[in-house]
Design an enzyme around this catalytic site. Structure first.
Site, PDB file in Angstrom:
ATOM      1  N   LYS A  16       0.858  -1.204   0.000  1.00 60.91           N
ATOM      2  CA  LYS A  16       0.000   0.000   0.000  1.00 60.91           C
ATOM      3  C   LYS A  16       0.879   1.234   0.000  1.00 60.91           C
ATOM      4  CE  LYS A  16       0.854   1.299   4.530  1.00 60.91           C
ATOM      5  NZ  LYS A  16       1.681   2.424   4.918  1.00 60.91           N
ATOM      6  N   GLY A 112       3.763  -1.349   4.041  1.00 60.04           N
ATOM      7  CA  GLY A 112       2.856  -2.268   4.733  1.00 60.04           C
ATOM      8  C   GLY A 112       3.130  -3.744   4.478  1.00 60.04           C
ATOM      9  N   SER A 115       2.444  -6.071   7.470  1.00 62.80           N
ATOM     10  CA  SER A 115       1.013  -6.002   7.820  1.00 62.80           C
ATOM     11  C   SER A 115       0.170  -6.730   6.781  1.00 62.80           C
ATOM     12  CB  SER A 115       0.556  -4.536   7.875  1.00 62.80           C
ATOM     13  OG  SER A 115       1.333  -3.819   8.786  1.00 62.80           O
ATOM     14  N   ASP A 148      -1.903  -1.306  10.916  1.00 59.70           N
ATOM     15  CA  ASP A 148      -2.209  -1.283   9.482  1.00 59.70           C
ATOM     16  C   ASP A 148      -2.865  -2.579   8.994  1.00 59.70           C
ATOM     17  OD1 ASP A 148      -1.002   1.150   9.368  1.00 59.70           O
ATOM     18  OD2 ASP A 148       0.747   0.505   8.205  1.00 59.70           O
TER      19      ASP A 148
HETATM   20  O1  C5P Z   1       0.659  -1.035  15.389  1.00 61.08           O
HETATM   21  P1  C5P Z   1       2.076  -1.202  15.000  1.00 61.08           P
HETATM   22  O2  C5P Z   1       2.743  -2.362  15.707  1.00 61.08           O
HETATM   23  O3  C5P Z   1       2.303  -1.258  13.535  1.00 61.08           O
HETATM   24  O4  C5P Z   1       2.827   0.103  15.498  1.00 61.08           O
HETATM   25  C1  C5P Z   1       4.219   0.213  15.591  1.00 61.08           C
HETATM   26  C2  C5P Z   1       4.545   1.434  16.398  1.00 61.08           C
HETATM   27  O5  C5P Z   1       4.180   2.628  15.680  1.00 61.08           O
HETATM   28  C3  C5P Z   1       3.781   1.542  17.707  1.00 61.08           C
HETATM   29  O6  C5P Z   1       4.453   0.870  18.749  1.00 61.08           O
HETATM   30  C4  C5P Z   1       3.726   3.025  17.932  1.00 61.08           C
HETATM   31  O7  C5P Z   1       4.960   3.476  18.481  1.00 61.08           O
HETATM   32  C5  C5P Z   1       3.625   3.596  16.534  1.00 61.08           C
HETATM   33  N1  C5P Z   1       2.235   3.864  16.122  1.00 61.08           N
HETATM   34  C6  C5P Z   1       1.568   4.944  16.695  1.00 61.08           C
HETATM   35  N2  C5P Z   1       0.262   5.201  16.335  1.00 61.08           N
HETATM   36  C7  C5P Z   1      -0.353   4.446  15.400  1.00 61.08           C
HETATM   37  C8  C5P Z   1       0.312   3.365  14.794  1.00 61.08           C
HETATM   38  C9  C5P Z   1       1.607   3.101  15.180  1.00 61.08           C
HETATM   39  O8  C5P Z   1       2.119   5.654  17.538  1.00 61.08           O
HETATM   40  N3  C5P Z   1      -1.628   4.746  15.057  1.00 61.08           N
END
Ligand code: C5P
Length: 314
Positions: A16, A112, A115, A148
């Site tokens: 993406k 992504g 994800s 994501d």
């Molecule tokens: O959800 P994911 O594991 O992909 O997120 C990785 C990191 O990115 C999180 O630990 C956070 O620090 C940051 N993040 C965030 N807000 C989001 C998505 C991700 O702060 N909406």
């Protein structure tokens, strides 16, 4: 698209880009509120699932198709492993599995890849096990795997908000490539240096605390309304970009890639996710092909692709 073949079940895991990405306030759970336009691409990884081995076995074999081969991630960090484990815990499906991954999407590229692999693993497990979990049950599992991941259960183009779980599908036929309307071409360019998502969010927070106040966000209607119009007039932004540009100084990698995309004829250029891939949107497919010839000489990853329509996978 899920295909049953002799060797098992094959599913594509599309990349993406974020055409637009506003990062809003920090939430009590440590995540940020987002407002984004996600667009799935006709470029991605290919996963093949087969039943193999003893109950509980899980073998993941990864073949790297772009850039240099990366070391395989430890199991607890591999999102396919975590998706299969979560699915097994939820459904009681135990059979041994072999997953062959043809990895095209660069790691740490804001496209992504991990994800999408996780979402495709959930969809593949749902088909291979016959469990037939609902879309909302899969979404609940997807969010446990990453912010994501829910988007990739359906793909297409979507307005994504909350932490990443609030998804409003957008139908924008002008984006899609077909011979009658032309559609848009997407050129992806990456310097080969990965960007860490958590680190990028932390950098953004530090900058905002000291220098850049968070700007007001235009409404979903205003932003998505522009999507059907000429890409040269898109009002889209990515909040990480000014921070990265400031951080790298004059004539840094992002600034060079983005100006080269514009010089080679992109109607719109931007940064995907928290980096490190930049993209150019081209209304003229031939110009996009010429841009690839030029950009691939200089950068380790340059790929021509197209927007991918939303799939009904349920
Ligand atoms: O959800 P994911 O594991 O992909 O997120 C990785 C990191 O990115 C999180 O630990 C956070 O620090 C940051 N993040 C965030 N807000 C989001 C998505 C991700 O702060 N909406």
């Amino acid at each position: 698209m899920i295909l049953f073949v002799m060797s098992g079940l094959t599913i594509k895991a599309p990349a993406k880009i974020n055409l637009h990405l506003r990062v809003k306030g920090l939430r009590p759970d440590g995540y940020h509120e987002l407002e984004s336009i996600f667009l799935a691409l006709d470029y991605g990884d290919i996963l093949t699932f087969s039943i193999a081995g003893e109950d509980g076995d899980l073998d993941i074999l990864t073949g790297w198709k772009t850039g240099r081969a990366q070391e395989n991630l430890p199991q607890e960090k591999n999102l396919i492993y975590r998706a299969v484990s979560l699915f097994r815990a939820r459904t009681g499906f135990k059979k041994g599995l072999r997953v062959a991954v043809e990895k095209h999407i660069p790691l740490g590229g804001g496209l992504g890849g991990g994800s999408s692999d996780a979402a495709s693993a959930l969809l593949a497990m749902n088909a291979v096990s016959g469990a037939n979990l609902s879309h909302s049950a899969l979404t609940e599992m997807a969010l446990k795997l990453g912010s994501d991941v829910p988007f990739f259960l359906s793909g297409g183009a979507a307005w994504v908000s909350g932490r990443g779980e609030k998804i409003t599908p957008l139908t924008v036929s002008g984006l899609l490539h077909d011979t009658s309307s032309g559609g848009l071409a997407v050129v992806l360019v990456n310097s080969g240096t990965p960007s860490g998502t958590a680190e990028a969010f932390a950098l953004l927070d530090r900058r905002r605390a000291h220098i850049v106040p968070a700007a007001e966000s235009p409404s979903m209607e205003k932003v998505t309304g522009a999507l059907g119009g000429d890409p040269r007039n898109w009002p889209f932004t990515n909040d990480f970009l000014p921070v990265f540009l400031e951080d790298e100084g004059v004539n840094g990698t992002y600034s060079r890639i983005l100006s080269q995309l514009r010089e080679t004829g992109a109607d719109f250029s931007g940064l995907s996710g928290a980096g490190s891939t930049c993209f150019g949107i081209f209304a003229d497919r031939e110009l996009a092909k010429e841009a690839i010839l030029c950009l691939s000489k200089q950068w380790s990853f340059a790929q021509l692709t197209f927007p991918l329509a939303r799939e009904s996978k349920q």
